[in-house]
Design a protein around this motif. Structure first.
Motif, PDB file in Angstrom:
ATOM      1  N   UNK A 187      -1.227  -2.377 -10.044  1.00  0.00           N
ATOM      2  CA  UNK A 187      -0.549  -3.475  -9.370  1.00  0.00           C
ATOM      3  C   UNK A 187      -1.305  -4.798  -9.516  1.00  0.00           C
ATOM      4  N   UNK A 199      -3.781  -3.166  -4.592  1.00  0.00           N
ATOM      5  CA  UNK A 199      -3.243  -2.217  -3.606  1.00  0.00           C
ATOM      6  C   UNK A 199      -4.116  -0.981  -3.417  1.00  0.00           C
ATOM      7  N   UNK A 210       0.835  -1.203   0.000  1.00  0.00           N
ATOM      8  CA  UNK A 210       0.000   0.000   0.000  1.00  0.00           C
ATOM      9  C   UNK A 210       0.872   1.257   0.000  1.00  0.00           C
ATOM     10  N   UNK A 228      10.393   2.635  -7.550  1.00  0.00           N
ATOM     11  CA  UNK A 228      10.041   1.837  -6.379  1.00  0.00           C
ATOM     12  C   UNK A 228      11.220   0.955  -5.991  1.00  0.00           C
ATOM     13  N   UNK A 265       3.737   5.506  -5.714  1.00  0.00           N
ATOM     14  CA  UNK A 265       3.570   5.572  -7.165  1.00  0.00           C
ATOM     15  C   UNK A 265       2.593   6.680  -7.545  1.00  0.00           C
ATOM     16  N   UNK A 285       7.407  10.495 -10.919  1.00  0.00           N
ATOM     17  CA  UNK A 285       6.152   9.851 -10.528  1.00  0.00           C
ATOM     18  C   UNK A 285       4.936  10.668 -10.941  1.00  0.00           C
ATOM     19  N   UNK A 312       9.685   3.624 -12.168  1.00  0.00           N
ATOM     20  CA  UNK A 312       9.136   4.691 -11.337  1.00  0.00           C
ATOM     21  C   UNK A 312       9.794   4.770  -9.955  1.00  0.00           C
ATOM     22  N   UNK A 322       9.442  -1.690 -11.832  1.00  0.00           N
ATOM     23  CA  UNK A 322       9.532  -0.978 -10.560  1.00  0.00           C
ATOM     24  C   UNK A 322      10.723  -0.023 -10.527  1.00  0.00           C
ATOM     25  N   UNK A 381       0.861   3.655 -11.895  1.00  0.00           N
ATOM     26  CA  UNK A 381       1.127   2.220 -11.853  1.00  0.00           C
ATOM     27  C   UNK A 381      -0.133   1.461 -11.442  1.00  0.00           C
ATOM     28  N   UNK A 409       1.941   1.773  -3.438  1.00  0.00           N
ATOM     29  CA  UNK A 409       0.874   2.377  -4.238  1.00  0.00           C
ATOM     30  C   UNK A 409       0.843   3.885  -4.001  1.00  0.00           C
TER      31      UNK A 409
END
Lengths: 218, 241
Positions: free
Chosen positions: B81, B85, A119, B50, A125, B74, B48, B45, B79, A122
């Protein structure tokens, strides 16, 4: 006997209720302080900087490892030697607040640990800042998980506020002790005290349950 | 739009990406396929931020991806998932406006109006005020796509968007993605849906062991793979028995 009890109870109750007021003051004050400090320890425990994490761990382990009564004596009797004199009520609130902050910290920690890292990804992002992620994602979810143990901790704190009687805070237990030694009515007095503590803890339990149910719906 | 050049990454001794290089042009749809553990999700990933990459460079719209540029990068990418999420403590609508309002600082009323249109578009408008836990997987993923679109991104990264769905719900999500592709959205998709890749992707990259083994136009690569490793993989996927 029952009539006697009721007559004496009616006589003692006003005195004991004054003690209840102080018990509520100590409990609420210490609870608020413990929440704020507990959150500070928990957030420090999540810091990127290792020294900050070490400070947090050390505080939690030291405070947790010393009896609460000793901590109260320390605040009330020892701090004045360093020029910090507090009245009994303030000392009680601070002592209990600090002592309980480490349990709150553990509650918060369990809450933060329960947040699914996916989470957080998320939220990242979406371009949310660290602060926004903490405010809008981590905190609400952590609190939801921390709520049941928080209710438990609050009730323990309510009961442990009686320890403040040892530093002359005129809360319920102390008011009752004074009444008992002056009237020798131990049974009446201590029964009333027990009932009054229950009258405070049961509503607290119910309130936390209500809060849990409201948050669980989401 | 997205340039990945000579990117490498290792977790300890495990080299998960080896000299990965590809580009995605604006409006292009690129599918990344390959066995699990081949590094395709990791590449996504890294784009961006992550995950960080160890060597090489990634540019998004000319901007090199790194700690300092993450907010700008970003802002250009969204994104979707595998496990959706969605934020469990917020309603569907709140999930969709979370980014626009709390990352892009757009007015809430405007974001909410757009969000309702997007939910309409992905077919879950009637669920706007429900919480994610009351939605099916397919509905949740459509909300996930609406949440991505609400960011008005230049490109969307999809990380196995249909892998966690019931088979009969996969089509709902793939159709929405096909429509997005038709509207000219730039998309990078990690997927096991070969039929979708064949129909919708402009190009397919096959990855194995952390490197791109083969890249080419979708139909060409999927029907006539040149590399033996690609052929073996496609054989296993397309004819599992």
């Amino acid at each position: 006997m029952p009539e006697d009890f009721l007559v004496r109870a009616a006589e003692f109750l006003p005195i004991l209720l004054r003690g209840v007021v102080v018990t509520v003051q100590v409990t609420v004050g210490a609870l608020l302080l413990s929440i704020v400090l507990g959150l500070v320890w928990a957030l420090m425990g999540r810091s990127r900087l290792k020294p900050v994490r070490i400070v947090s761990r050390t505080v939690v382990n030291v405070v947790r490892g010393v009896p609460i009564i000793v901590q109260l004596f320390y605040v009330y009797f020892v701090l004045p030697e360093f020029g910090l004199s507090l009245d009994a009520l303030a000392a009680g609130i601070i002592g209990l607040g600090v002592a309980y902050s480490v349990y709150q910290a553990e509650n918060f920690r369990a809450g933060f640990d329960s947040v699914d890292p996916a989470l957080v990804e998320a939220a990242k992002s979406l371009g949310m800042s660290e602060r926004k992620i903490l405010q809008r994602l981590m905190m609400p979810l952590a609190i939801r998980t921390a709520l049941p143990p928080f209710g438990n901790t609050s009730i323990m704190l309510l009961k442990d506020s009686s320890i403040a009687s040892t530093i002359t805070v005129a809360e319920l237990t102390r008011a009752g002790q004074l009444l008992a030694v002056s009237t020798f009515q131990n049974m009446t007095v201590y029964t009333l005290i027990a009932v009054l503590y229950l009258a405070m803890s049961l509503p607290l339990t119910l309130a936390v349950h209500q809060l849990e149910r409201r948050m669980a719906r989401r | 739009m997205i340039e990945v050049s000579h990117v490498s990454k290792a977790f300890g001794a495990n080299r998960v990406l080896r000299d990965v290089t590809f580009e995605v042009a604006r409006g292009e749809v690129v599918c990344l396929i390959g066995p699990s553990g081949s590094g395709k999700s990791t590449v996504l990933r890294c784009i961006n931020g992550l995950e960080s990459h160890d060597g090489g460079a990634i540019r998004v719209d000319g901007l090199e991806v790194g700690p300092a540029t993450l907010p700008q990068v970003r802002a250009k990418l969204a994104m979707v998932f595998q496990r959706f999420n969605l934020f469990p403590h917020r309603t569907v609508l709140e999930n969709v406006i979370e980014g626009p309002v709390h990352a892009q600082r757009r007015p809430k009323a405007e974001a909410a109006a757009e969000a309702r249109e997007l939910l309409e578009k992905v077919g879950v408008a009637e669920k706007a005020d429900a919480f994610p836990s009351s939605l099916s997987g397919g509905q949740q993923q459509r909300v996930g796509i609406a949440r991505a679109l609400a960011m008005k991104p230049d490109a969307i990264l999809f990380d196995e968007p249909t892998s966690a769905l019931d088979p009969e719900r996969v089509g709902d999500v793939l159709r929405i993605m096909r429509d997005l592709a038709a509207e000219g959205m730039t998309m990078v998709i990690v997927t096991h849906e070969m039929g979708f890749a064949r129909e919708v992707a402009d190009r397919v990259l096959f990855m194995d062991g952390g490197e791109i083994v083969e890249a080419g136009p979708a139909r060409e690569l999927l029907s006539a793979p040149r590399e033996p490793r690609t052929r073996t993989f496609l054989d296993r996927v397309l004819r599992p028995l």
